[in-house]
Scaffold this active site. Structure first.
Site, PDB file in Angstrom:
ATOM      1  N   HIS A 108     -98.084 -51.096 -54.543  1.00 39.23           N
ATOM      2  CA  HIS A 108     -97.760 -51.196 -53.367  1.00 39.23           C
ATOM      3  C   HIS A 108     -99.014 -51.013 -52.190  1.00 39.23           C
ATOM      4  O   HIS A 108     -99.073 -50.832 -51.334  1.00 39.23           O
ATOM      5  CB  HIS A 108     -96.877 -50.366 -52.785  1.00 39.23           C
ATOM      6  CG  HIS A 108     -95.566 -50.409 -53.327  1.00 39.23           C
ATOM      7  ND1 HIS A 108     -94.467 -49.631 -53.383  1.00 39.23           N
ATOM      8  CD2 HIS A 108     -94.879 -51.444 -53.839  1.00 39.23           C
ATOM      9  CE1 HIS A 108     -93.343 -50.004 -54.187  1.00 39.23           C
ATOM     10  NE2 HIS A 108     -93.701 -51.358 -54.276  1.00 39.23           N
ATOM     11  N   ASN A 201     -88.240 -36.037 -63.061  1.00 45.14           N
ATOM     12  CA  ASN A 201     -87.963 -36.144 -61.580  1.00 45.14           C
ATOM     13  C   ASN A 201     -87.275 -34.749 -61.000  1.00 45.14           C
ATOM     14  O   ASN A 201     -86.830 -34.033 -61.933  1.00 45.14           O
ATOM     15  CB  ASN A 201     -86.932 -37.023 -61.091  1.00 45.14           C
ATOM     16  CG  ASN A 201     -87.161 -37.801 -59.964  1.00 45.14           C
ATOM     17  OD1 ASN A 201     -88.352 -37.899 -59.259  1.00 45.14           O
ATOM     18  ND2 ASN A 201     -86.107 -37.804 -59.119  1.00 45.14           N
ATOM     19  N   LEU A 202     -87.426 -34.436 -59.578  1.00 40.16           N
ATOM     20  CA  LEU A 202     -86.948 -33.178 -59.247  1.00 40.16           C
ATOM     21  C   LEU A 202     -85.119 -33.110 -59.443  1.00 40.16           C
ATOM     22  O   LEU A 202     -84.673 -32.238 -59.850  1.00 40.16           O
ATOM     23  CB  LEU A 202     -87.163 -33.067 -57.870  1.00 40.16           C
ATOM     24  CG  LEU A 202     -86.923 -31.933 -57.153  1.00 40.16           C
ATOM     25  CD1 LEU A 202     -87.607 -30.651 -57.765  1.00 40.16           C
ATOM     26  CD2 LEU A 202     -87.138 -31.729 -55.706  1.00 40.16           C
TER      27      LEU A 202
END
Ligand code: BV8
Length: 228
Positions: A108, A201-202
């Site tokens: 990105h 991941n959280l």
């Protein structure tokens, strides 16, 4: 062993950079369609510049965390054993590089680079941008933009990413909600190719159901735990 790691805003969260879709995240406070599209830049360039100038300064005031450092160790360790880490990030900050990662694919784009829409020149850029900023290459004013990929624009390095993903022995996603395509589709591509998948991941992401394994917790604990 070839490992493909995809990172998102969650890996930089504990460095103090906001994520996008968590409570209080950037896209809760700002409208991405008014700030992160080419149309928004055409309509309100100064508003878009102000948004990215704020974020560029924010990146300069933060430092990498233990999760970024763990991925730099993983890259060196795999290389020492004849393997390879392909680190693909959706993030536009430079924390992976500052943590010591040597090969980072920014699909990105990069907040600390600016690109001239007139001549196409892209340069490292640490200062504020405005409509009056002159392109250092062609001299034109009014065309300098953050060198990031906005919604509706084609992400970068997609061919290299696809080749690396198809050649991977393991696909790991770290700190991403799985909300933005084409990055969110990488896990399905890995599954389709029979490549083991792991989410770090959280909390479970939008694509959690597609991962065969998962480690949940803050990245500064979960990533070193996964890597070391
Ligand atoms: C494309 C760069 C075609 C700039 C970003 C209509 C019109 C046009 C396109 C579309 C459309 N509808 C859909 C699309 C496709 C669109 C899309 O996916 N939209 C979504 C919203 C549905 N995609 C595009 O437009 C892309 N281009 O499609 O072109 C094409 C494609 C392929 C081939 C040919 C042509 C371009 C998308 C790129 C947009 N640019 N950013 C900027 O930064 O301002 S998007 C933005 O979202 C960031 O890049 C960000 O990285 C990315 C993904 O977000 P995440 O990183 O996952 O962050 P998020 O906050 O969502 O989640 C954080 C996660 O971390 C959470 O899960 C949380 O639990 C976790 N976490 C939090 N704290 C921690 C933690 N984990 C661990 N530890 C912690 N401490």
């Amino acid at each position: 062993m070839n490992v493909f790691v995809l990172t998102g805003a969650g890996i930089s969260a504990e460095s103090g950079l906001g994520t996008f879709r968590d409570p209080g995240g950037l896209w809760h406070r700002f409208d991405p369609m008014r700030l992160a599209t080419p149309e928004a830049f055409a309509d309100e360039p100064e508003e878009v510049h102000a948004f990215y100038n704020l974020r560029r300064q924010g990146v300069r005031e933060t430092v990498p965390n233990a999760a970024h450092a763990a991925l730099a160790r993983l890259e060196a360790g795999l290389q020492a054993r004849g393997g390879r880490l392909f680190l693909c990030t959706q993030n536009v900050d430079d924390l992976h590089e500052r943590a010591g990662s040597r090969a980072v694919t920014h699909m990105h784009g990069e907040l600390l680079r600016a690109r001239c829409t007139a001549c196409g020149e892209s340069r490292p850029w640490a200062d504020d941008l405005s409509v009056d900023t002159a392109c250092p290459a062609c001299g034109r004013r009014g065309g300098m933009r953050p060198d990031v990929v906005w919604f509706g624009e084609v992400p970068l390095h997609l061919d290299a990413i696809a080749r690396a993903l198809d050649a991977a022995d393991l696909f790991v996603a770290i700190g991403t909600s799985g909300a933005v395509f084409p990055a969110a589709g990488f896990v399905a591509r890995a599954r389709g190719a029979g490549i083991p998948t792991h989410e770090v991941n959280l909390a479970p992401s939008d694509t959690a159901g597609l991962f065969e394994a998962a480690t949940y917790g803050p990245a500064t604990r979960a990533v070193p735990g996964f890597v070391d």
